[in-house]
Enzyme design. Structure first.
Site, PDB file in Angstrom:
ATOM      1  N   CYS A  30     -22.906  48.168  26.520  1.00 51.07           N
ATOM      2  CA  CYS A  30     -21.832  48.529  27.198  1.00 51.07           C
ATOM      3  C   CYS A  30     -20.604  48.067  27.088  1.00 51.07           C
ATOM      4  CB  CYS A  30     -22.349  48.083  28.759  1.00 51.07           C
ATOM      5  SG  CYS A  30     -21.332  48.629  30.103  1.00 51.07           S
ATOM      6  N   CYS A  33     -18.498  47.180  29.996  1.00 55.23           N
ATOM      7  CA  CYS A  33     -19.107  45.784  30.580  1.00 55.23           C
ATOM      8  C   CYS A  33     -18.035  44.772  29.460  1.00 55.23           C
ATOM      9  CB  CYS A  33     -20.275  45.525  30.360  1.00 55.23           C
ATOM     10  SG  CYS A  33     -21.476  46.589  31.067  1.00 55.23           S
TER      11      CYS A  33
END
Length: 105
Positions: A30, A33
């Site tokens: 991600c 993230c």
């Protein structure tokens, strides 16, 4: 304050041992993230949030913690007070996460 790395094995213990907890659910793949990590660290070091435990949980390897917080997308943030979920949201906005944390006061 240092960010706690938690897994399914110790997630409940972290919630029980800390009155106020904010959890960042992430995955290695991600990008958002990874981009949020420095912001999360900055919040953890912020004097305003001194009584809050900041926790990182890999959503891919911790399905029980993910289910408990109702993770729907990544990055996902969940705030807990006294072991109870207060709010959870998939967001990349630092201000929104800060407002979520303030709800635990």
């Amino acid at each position: 304050m240092a960010i706690i790395q938690a897994t399914d094995q110790d997630f409940q213990s972290v919630l029980q041992n800390n009155e106020r907890v904010v959890v960042k659910f992430f995955a290695d793949w991600c990008g958002n993230c990874r981009l949020f990590s420095p912001k999360f660290k900055r919040m953890a070091d912020n004097e305003e949030f001194a009584g809050v435990a900041f926790v990182d949980v890999n959503a891919e390897t911790s399905p029980e913690a993910r289910k408990l917080a109702g993770v729907s997308n990544l990055p996902f943030f969940a705030v807990f007070k006294n072991g109870e979920l207060v709010e959870g949201a998939a967001t990349s906005k630092e201000e929104y996460v800060q407002e979520m944390i303030r709800k635990t006061v």
